[in-house]
Scaffold this motif. Structure first.
Motif, PDB file in Angstrom:
ATOM      1  N   ILE A  17       0.837  -1.198   0.000  1.00 29.21           N
ATOM      2  CA  ILE A  17       0.000   0.000   0.000  1.00 29.21           C
ATOM      3  C   ILE A  17       0.872   1.248   0.000  1.00 29.21           C
ATOM      4  O   ILE A  17       0.619   2.205  -0.751  1.00 29.21           O
ATOM      5  N   CYS A  18       1.907   1.242   0.832  1.00 28.36           N
ATOM      6  CA  CYS A  18       2.820   2.395   0.859  1.00 28.36           C
ATOM      7  C   CYS A  18       3.493   2.590  -0.499  1.00 28.36           C
ATOM      8  O   CYS A  18       3.594   3.720  -0.995  1.00 28.36           O
ATOM      9  N   SER A  19       3.941   1.492  -1.122  1.00 27.64           N
ATOM     10  CA  SER A  19       4.579   1.591  -2.437  1.00 27.64           C
ATOM     11  C   SER A  19       3.613   2.136  -3.476  1.00 27.64           C
ATOM     12  O   SER A  19       3.954   3.016  -4.279  1.00 27.64           O
ATOM     13  N   THR A  20       2.382   1.614  -3.462  1.00 24.20           N
ATOM     14  CA  THR A  20       1.405   2.037  -4.463  1.00 24.20           C
ATOM     15  C   THR A  20       0.996   3.490  -4.252  1.00 24.20           C
ATOM     16  O   THR A  20       0.800   4.238  -5.213  1.00 24.20           O
ATOM     17  N   LEU A  21       0.845   3.892  -2.985  1.00 22.58           N
ATOM     18  CA  LEU A  21       0.528   5.291  -2.715  1.00 22.58           C
ATOM     19  C   LEU A  21       1.627   6.211  -3.242  1.00 22.58           C
ATOM     20  O   LEU A  21       1.354   7.242  -3.862  1.00 22.58           O
ATOM     21  N   LEU A  22       2.880   5.824  -2.997  1.00 21.81           N
ATOM     22  CA  LEU A  22       3.984   6.650  -3.501  1.00 21.81           C
ATOM     23  C   LEU A  22       4.012   6.645  -5.030  1.00 21.81           C
ATOM     24  O   LEU A  22       4.289   7.675  -5.651  1.00 21.81           O
ATOM     25  N   SER A  23       3.711   5.504  -5.642  1.00 20.09           N
ATOM     26  CA  SER A  23       3.694   5.458  -7.109  1.00 20.09           C
ATOM     27  C   SER A  23       2.587   6.354  -7.654  1.00 20.09           C
ATOM     28  O   SER A  23       2.762   7.009  -8.688  1.00 20.09           O
ATOM     29  N   GLN A  24       1.466   6.413  -6.944  1.00 21.47           N
ATOM     30  CA  GLN A  24       0.381   7.277  -7.392  1.00 21.47           C
ATOM     31  C   GLN A  24       0.694   8.755  -7.135  1.00 21.47           C
ATOM     32  O   GLN A  24       0.233   9.631  -7.866  1.00 21.47           O
ATOM     33  N   VAL A  25       1.467   9.020  -6.096  1.00 23.34           N
ATOM     34  CA  VAL A  25       1.946  10.388  -5.889  1.00 23.34           C
ATOM     35  C   VAL A  25       2.792  10.821  -7.082  1.00 23.34           C
ATOM     36  O   VAL A  25       2.631  11.918  -7.624  1.00 23.34           O
ATOM     37  N   VAL A  26       3.688   9.936  -7.501  1.00 21.73           N
ATOM     38  CA  VAL A  26       4.567  10.263  -8.624  1.00 21.73           C
ATOM     39  C   VAL A  26       3.766  10.521  -9.897  1.00 21.73           C
ATOM     40  O   VAL A  26       3.984  11.510 -10.610  1.00 21.73           O
ATOM     41  N   VAL A  83      12.547   6.705  -3.124  1.00 18.11           N
ATOM     42  CA  VAL A  83      13.592   7.489  -3.796  1.00 18.11           C
ATOM     43  C   VAL A  83      12.975   8.332  -4.908  1.00 18.11           C
ATOM     44  O   VAL A  83      13.269   9.527  -5.051  1.00 18.11           O
ATOM     45  N   GLY A  84      12.102   7.716  -5.715  1.00 13.71           N
ATOM     46  CA  GLY A  84      11.451   8.458  -6.790  1.00 13.71           C
ATOM     47  C   GLY A  84      10.609   9.609  -6.273  1.00 13.71           C
ATOM     48  O   GLY A  84      10.600  10.708  -6.852  1.00 13.71           O
ATOM     49  N   THR A  85       9.905   9.391  -5.164  1.00 16.36           N
ATOM     50  CA  THR A  85       9.086  10.446  -4.576  1.00 16.36           C
ATOM     51  C   THR A  85       9.944  11.584  -4.048  1.00 16.36           C
ATOM     52  O   THR A  85       9.587  12.767  -4.175  1.00 16.36           O
ATOM     53  N   ALA A  86      11.086  11.247  -3.451  1.00 16.05           N
ATOM     54  CA  ALA A  86      11.997  12.280  -2.945  1.00 16.05           C
ATOM     55  C   ALA A  86      12.507  13.155  -4.090  1.00 16.05           C
ATOM     56  O   ALA A  86      12.597  14.388  -3.958  1.00 16.05           O
ATOM     57  N   VAL A  87      12.827  12.544  -5.217  1.00 18.42           N
ATOM     58  CA  VAL A  87      13.260  13.305  -6.390  1.00 18.42           C
ATOM     59  C   VAL A  87      12.127  14.206  -6.871  1.00 18.42           C
ATOM     60  O   VAL A  87      12.334  15.391  -7.195  1.00 18.42           O
ATOM     61  N   VAL A 111      12.305  18.395  -7.068  1.00 14.53           N
ATOM     62  CA  VAL A 111      12.132  19.132  -8.318  1.00 14.53           C
ATOM     63  C   VAL A 111      10.912  20.052  -8.233  1.00 14.53           C
ATOM     64  O   VAL A 111      10.936  21.183  -8.720  1.00 14.53           O
ATOM     65  N   THR A 112       9.840  19.568  -7.609  1.00 16.53           N
ATOM     66  CA  THR A 112       8.614  20.368  -7.499  1.00 16.53           C
ATOM     67  C   THR A 112       8.867  21.686  -6.774  1.00 16.53           C
ATOM     68  O   THR A 112       8.326  22.733  -7.161  1.00 16.53           O
ATOM     69  N   LEU A 170      11.323  12.906 -13.870  1.00 19.89           N
ATOM     70  CA  LEU A 170      12.533  12.536 -13.146  1.00 19.89           C
ATOM     71  C   LEU A 170      12.236  11.603 -11.971  1.00 19.89           C
ATOM     72  O   LEU A 170      13.030  10.725 -11.642  1.00 19.89           O
ATOM     73  N   GLY A 171      11.066  11.771 -11.333  1.00 22.31           N
ATOM     74  CA  GLY A 171      10.693  10.866 -10.248  1.00 22.31           C
ATOM     75  C   GLY A 171      10.494   9.449 -10.748  1.00 22.31           C
ATOM     76  O   GLY A 171      10.938   8.475 -10.112  1.00 22.31           O
ATOM     77  N   SER A 172       9.837   9.296 -11.901  1.00 19.43           N
ATOM     78  CA  SER A 172       9.630   7.966 -12.483  1.00 19.43           C
ATOM     79  C   SER A 172      10.958   7.341 -12.902  1.00 19.43           C
ATOM     80  O   SER A 172      11.211   6.155 -12.666  1.00 19.43           O
ATOM     81  N   LEU A 173      11.824   8.156 -13.522  1.00 16.48           N
ATOM     82  CA  LEU A 173      13.122   7.646 -13.969  1.00 16.48           C
ATOM     83  C   LEU A 173      13.980   7.209 -12.785  1.00 16.48           C
ATOM     84  O   LEU A 173      14.642   6.160 -12.840  1.00 16.48           O
ATOM     85  N   ALA A 174      13.972   7.974 -11.707  1.00 17.38           N
ATOM     86  CA  ALA A 174      14.750   7.607 -10.520  1.00 17.38           C
ATOM     87  C   ALA A 174      14.270   6.280  -9.947  1.00 17.38           C
ATOM     88  O   ALA A 174      15.082   5.454  -9.481  1.00 17.38           O
TER      89      ALA A 174
END
Length: 442
Positions: free
Chosen positions: A226-235, A374-378, A382-383, A399-403
């Protein structure tokens, strides 16, 4: 031509074709729903619909899509071993109901502040948000079991019914002349519930008896997922919400960004037809110990993702600014460079989803979470960097997706046995990986 189509179909994970039709309808429904709303509503009302749609497609997916993924993995493994899915469905229903109840309680307690912050004080949209979450919860619960059982016909039917109802309801709102953000938002609540009810009988017939499933097996990786998916949806969805926070009065940019994201993410909707069958296929190959099939499936899906990115990215980059004006009634505030960056971010995001599913099959949910963090931090960095708001939020997505992709590639190469410089783990068996590293199972 027929032989070429046969080869292309054989290259896809089992069940992809059955799901593809429903996915196309559901994906088209997103465009029709937002397009009809854009031509029917005022700029302010459309901005509210844009924000609600973004929350549903980020928080809603983040909380409830992991239920589908874990159920697909668990049921697919049990199917290989000859175990029925009825015990899993019963416990998963209780778990999903508890998750939905907690979500609705948060919305109820925070209705006032949420409405003021996001919907210009309209509490009706908070209620519509709760209805949309309910629709997502029941759909992902049933789809997870259907995918694990390999019942992709019923899975695709549910997707198609959901999309078809969204289209009908959206046009119904327009024909009735409803200039109401609430009316267009309720579409996201009514359509999925109705689609689930239609496909519930075949699910109940297919879920045969079997050994009990423990709560630990059902929930062991769910929190991390759930945490991973939430962060992926944030990205993938942060651009609209970030603009709402950084430039709250710029309704034109908010609506245009949502329209641009939907257009640039056409390949992502198509990828959805691969995702359910991919996870089930990878899990079945892994459980059966078929390393060659596992590796071949990942290689083929990587090629398909690359081709999807090109097929969607080139027209989006060239025609995107014109298309969002024609299709959604958006103002001309975005250019071709913006669409190129959004398309590149979409390709990277799809690769991250593929690699993340491989990590799930290995039961390495914590490493998947680390990469998305890591992707969310990037993305956050940038934001909040200096510069124009639109460019910052779009570049943050890319850049978040690429990271995230680079992090997952590094994990797969360095973490698992068979990679240069990696050390094996006792009690684990290495399996050949299409990524140049061994894969480990538990």
């Amino acid at each position: 031509m027929k032989a070429l189509l046969g080869k292309a179909t054989a290259a896809l994970p089992p069940g992809t074709v059955a799901v593809a039709g429903g996915t196309v309808v559901l994906g088209a429904a997103s465009y029709v729903h937002l397009g009809v709303a854009g031509h029917s509503l005022s700029t302010e009302a459309m901005a509210n619909v844009s924000v609600l749609w973004t929350i549903v497609m980020s928080v809603g997916i983040g909380v409830f899509f992991p239920v589908e993924q874990e159920l697909t993995r668990i049921v697919a493994a049990r199917t290989v071993l000859g175990q029925g899915a009825a015990p899993v469905l019963r416990r998963a229903t209780l778990l999903t109901a508890a998750m939905l109840g907690a979500t609705l309680l948060v919305l109820t307690l925070g209705a006032g502040p949420i409405a003021d912050l996001l919907f210009q004080g309209d509490r009706g949209l908070v209620a519509a948000l709760g209805g949309a979450f309910t629709g997502m919860a029941v759909c992902y619960l049933t789809r997870g079991v259907l995918a694990g059982l390999g019942r992709f016909g019923a899975y695709g039917l549910q997707l198609g019914l959901d999309g078809g109802l969204r289209i009908l309801l959206a046009f119904g709102c327009a024909v009735l002349g409803l200039d109401s953000a609430l009316a267009f938002s309720l579409v996201l609540a009514l359509a999925p519930v109705a689609a689930m009810l239609v496909t519930l009988p075949p699910l109940l017939r297919a879920a045969g008896p079997g050994g009990a499933v423990s709560w630990r097996e059902l929930t062991g990786g769910l929190g991390l997922l759930i945490c991973s998916t939430l962060l992926s949806q944030v990205v993938v969805n942060a651009a609209v919400m970030s603009t709402k926070l950084l430039a709250p009065s710029d309704s034109v940019l908010i609506a245009a960004l949502l329209n641009a994201l939907v257009l640039a993410r056409v390949p992502l909707f198509v990828f959805g037809s691969l995702q359910a069958s991919l996870l089930g296929g990878l899990t079945a190959a892994f459980t059966a110990g078929d390393r060659a099939a596992f590796s071949a499936m990942l290689r083929r899906i990587a090629v398909v993702v690359g081709l999807l990115g090109l097929a969607g990215g080139i027209p989006a980059t060239a025609l995107g600014p014109w298309l969002i004006e024609v299709l959604f009634g958006a103002r001309p505030v975005l250019g071709c460079l913006d669409f190129f960056l959004l398309s590149a971010g979409t390709v990277a995001y799809m690769f991250a989803m593929v690699l993340g599913q491989a990590l799930m099959v290995f039961k390495r949910h914590h490493l998947q979470l680390l990469c998305w963090a890591v992707g969310t931090a990037v993305l956050v960095a940038v934001t909040f960097a200096p510069g124009e708001v639109a460019l910052r939020v779009i570049l943050a997505y890319t850049l978040g997706s690429l990271a995230t992709v680079l992090g997952m590639l590094a994990v797969l190469r360095l973490r698992f046995p068979g990679a240069p410089g990696a050390t094996g783990e006792p009690g684990h068996e290495g399996a050949a990986s299409p990524l140049g590293a061994g894969a480990v199972g538990e």
